[in-house]
Design a protein around this motif. Structure first.
Motif, PDB file in Angstrom:
ATOM      1  N   MET A  69      66.015   3.818  82.197  1.00 41.96           N
ATOM      2  CA  MET A  69      67.102   4.665  82.755  1.00 41.96           C
ATOM      3  C   MET A  69      68.339   3.504  82.767  1.00 41.96           C
ATOM      4  SD  MET A  69      67.476   7.921  83.945  1.00 41.96           S
ATOM      5  CE  MET A  69      66.086   8.399  83.323  1.00 41.96           C
ATOM      6  N   MET A  70      67.711   3.068  82.873  1.00 48.94           N
ATOM      7  CA  MET A  70      69.278   1.825  83.947  1.00 48.94           C
ATOM      8  C   MET A  70      69.326   1.256  82.564  1.00 48.94           C
ATOM      9  SD  MET A  70      71.222  -1.529  84.446  1.00 48.94           S
ATOM     10  CE  MET A  70      69.941  -2.327  84.691  1.00 48.94           C
ATOM     11  N   LYS A  71      68.695   0.254  82.200  1.00 47.16           N
ATOM     12  CA  LYS A  71      68.923  -0.281  80.459  1.00 47.16           C
ATOM     13  C   LYS A  71      69.137   0.848  78.889  1.00 47.16           C
ATOM     14  CE  LYS A  71      65.114  -3.068  81.533  1.00 47.16           C
ATOM     15  NZ  LYS A  71      63.776  -4.262  80.624  1.00 47.16           N
ATOM     16  N   GLU A  72      68.940   1.791  79.799  1.00 45.29           N
ATOM     17  CA  GLU A  72      68.998   3.535  77.797  1.00 45.29           C
ATOM     18  C   GLU A  72      71.064   3.028  79.208  1.00 45.29           C
ATOM     19  OE1 GLU A  72      66.937   6.679  78.758  1.00 45.29           O
ATOM     20  OE2 GLU A  72      65.143   4.738  78.046  1.00 45.29           O
ATOM     21  N   HIS A  73      71.510   3.853  80.002  1.00 41.17           N
ATOM     22  CA  HIS A  73      72.811   3.895  80.459  1.00 41.17           C
ATOM     23  C   HIS A  73      73.500   2.765  79.669  1.00 41.17           C
ATOM     24  CE1 HIS A  73      71.490   6.724  83.095  1.00 41.17           C
ATOM     25  NE2 HIS A  73      71.438   7.685  81.618  1.00 41.17           N
ATOM     26  N   LEU A  74      73.047   1.450  80.141  1.00 42.39           N
ATOM     27  CA  LEU A  74      73.612  -0.003  79.652  1.00 42.39           C
ATOM     28  C   LEU A  74      74.127  -0.568  78.311  1.00 42.39           C
ATOM     29  CD1 LEU A  74      74.104  -2.319  80.333  1.00 42.39           C
ATOM     30  CD2 LEU A  74      72.221  -3.426  80.577  1.00 42.39           C
ATOM     31  N   ALA A  75      72.846   0.558  77.589  1.00 41.23           N
ATOM     32  CA  ALA A  75      72.381   0.057  76.270  1.00 41.23           C
ATOM     33  C   ALA A  75      74.107   1.179  75.690  1.00 41.23           C
ATOM     34  CB  ALA A  75      71.336   0.940  75.567  1.00 41.23           C
ATOM     35  N   VAL A  76      75.128   2.117  76.093  1.00 38.70           N
ATOM     36  CA  VAL A  76      75.306   3.330  75.362  1.00 38.70           C
ATOM     37  C   VAL A  76      76.733   3.269  76.177  1.00 38.70           C
ATOM     38  CG1 VAL A  76      76.508   5.718  76.795  1.00 38.70           C
ATOM     39  CG2 VAL A  76      73.883   5.577  76.505  1.00 38.70           C
ATOM     40  N   ALA A  77      76.431   2.281  77.271  1.00 42.68           N
ATOM     41  CA  ALA A  77      78.063   1.178  77.989  1.00 42.68           C
ATOM     42  C   ALA A  77      78.053   0.117  76.525  1.00 42.68           C
ATOM     43  CB  ALA A  77      77.602   0.831  79.256  1.00 42.68           C
ATOM     44  N   VAL A  78      77.268  -0.455  76.150  1.00 41.56           N
ATOM     45  CA  VAL A  78      77.144  -1.924  75.012  1.00 41.56           C
ATOM     46  C   VAL A  78      78.037  -1.398  73.214  1.00 41.56           C
ATOM     47  CG1 VAL A  78      76.286  -3.491  74.191  1.00 41.56           C
ATOM     48  CG2 VAL A  78      76.201  -3.096  76.754  1.00 41.56           C
ATOM     49  N   ALA A  79      77.164   0.508  73.897  1.00 45.28           N
ATOM     50  CA  ALA A  79      77.709   0.730  72.178  1.00 45.28           C
ATOM     51  C   ALA A  79      78.766   0.884  72.283  1.00 45.28           C
ATOM     52  CB  ALA A  79      76.423   2.226  71.872  1.00 45.28           C
ATOM     53  N   LEU A  80      79.383   1.440  73.471  1.00 45.45           N
ATOM     54  CA  LEU A  80      81.160   1.984  73.103  1.00 45.45           C
ATOM     55  C   LEU A  80      81.996   0.733  73.344  1.00 45.45           C
ATOM     56  CD1 LEU A  80      80.615   5.174  75.654  1.00 45.45           C
ATOM     57  CD2 LEU A  80      81.478   4.945  73.143  1.00 45.45           C
ATOM     58  N   ASN A  81      81.827  -0.506  73.430  1.00 50.44           N
ATOM     59  CA  ASN A  81      81.630  -1.519  73.624  1.00 50.44           C
ATOM     60  C   ASN A  81      83.134  -1.943  74.995  1.00 50.44           C
ATOM     61  OD1 ASN A  81      82.349  -4.509  72.861  1.00 50.44           O
ATOM     62  ND2 ASN A  81      84.455  -4.028  71.678  1.00 50.44           N
ATOM     63  N   LEU A  82      82.259  -1.249  76.307  1.00 46.32           N
ATOM     64  CA  LEU A  82      82.914  -1.728  77.950  1.00 46.32           C
ATOM     65  C   LEU A  82      82.710  -2.059  77.981  1.00 46.32           C
ATOM     66  CD1 LEU A  82      82.063   2.181  78.299  1.00 46.32           C
ATOM     67  CD2 LEU A  82      84.008   1.843  77.285  1.00 46.32           C
ATOM     68  N   PRO A  83      83.811  -2.572  78.997  1.00 44.56           N
ATOM     69  CA  PRO A  83      83.610  -3.713  80.054  1.00 44.56           C
ATOM     70  C   PRO A  83      82.527  -3.318  80.829  1.00 44.56           C
ATOM     71  CG  PRO A  83      85.636  -4.583  79.436  1.00 44.56           C
ATOM     72  CD  PRO A  83      84.965  -2.458  78.200  1.00 44.56           C
ATOM     73  N   LEU A  84      81.231  -3.981  81.492  1.00 44.04           N
ATOM     74  CA  LEU A  84      80.140  -4.210  82.327  1.00 44.04           C
ATOM     75  C   LEU A  84      81.062  -3.958  83.565  1.00 44.04           C
ATOM     76  CD1 LEU A  84      77.790  -4.897  80.382  1.00 44.04           C
ATOM     77  CD2 LEU A  84      78.474  -2.300  80.385  1.00 44.04           C
ATOM     78  N   VAL A  85      80.511  -3.683  85.020  1.00 39.96           N
ATOM     79  CA  VAL A  85      80.596  -3.582  86.070  1.00 39.96           C
ATOM     80  C   VAL A  85      79.375  -3.473  86.583  1.00 39.96           C
ATOM     81  CG1 VAL A  85      82.017  -3.200  88.320  1.00 39.96           C
ATOM     82  CG2 VAL A  85      83.376  -3.232  86.206  1.00 39.96           C
TER      83      VAL A  85
END
Length: 170
Positions: A52-68
């Protein structure tokens, strides 16, 4: 949640807080075209990197958001499991799909370096090690949230960080 509550969230959204239950409260503003400045991905150190964390990470990456990243429950986690969790996060971030550089934030200087790099080199992915029981790392995360620059591309509603959840004050 009524439409007035959603409006208040949209008005103050600058960070997207992703935990293991990406709620409507967090999804709605994004679906309406309001992009946050960063994605704060929460990982329980004793659970590691879950699907599930990987799925949420995919959403953030798809939105081109910097990750923290916020790695929580470090007080409960055996050292070998924490090491494995950090290794898994690092491997995921360094993958060719993400091409990010994980940086574990341990000092105020690390916070300032991570915040400065967010304005230019979005390859940096700061990782905060946190304990809500002892308060470890909370001061560093709080400092980062206060000094991290806002995006300048106008693709979102400006405002402060909207935290969905409980943050204990020390």
């Amino acid at each position: 949640m009524n439409s007035e509550d959603i409006g208040q969230v949209v008005d103050h959204l600058s960070g997207l807080y992703i935990d293991e239950a990406l709620t409507t409260k967090a999804r709605f503003p994004v679906e309406q075209g309001c992009l946050p400045d960063y994605a704060l991905v929460v990982v329980a150190s004793n659970n590691g990197v879950l699907r599930m964390m990987k799925e949420h990470l995919a959403v953030a990456v798809a939105l081109n958001l910097p990750l923290v990243f916020a790695v929580t429950k470090i007080d409960l986690c055996p050292p070998n499991i924490l090491k494995q969790t950090l290794s898994d996060i690092g491997r995921l971030l360094k993958s060719s799909a993400l091409n990010k550089m994980p940086v574990i934030v341990r000092t105020n200087a690390d916070v300032l370096l991570a915040a400065r790099s967010m304005s230019g080199d979005v390859r940096i992915a700061p990782i905060f090690l946190l304990s809500s029981v002892t308060g470890a790392g909370m001061d560093l995360l709080r400092l980062f949230l206060n000094v991290a620059p806002l995006r300048k591309d106008g693709s979102k509603v400006t405002g402060g960080w909207e935290m969905h959840g409980f943050v204990r004050q020390y």
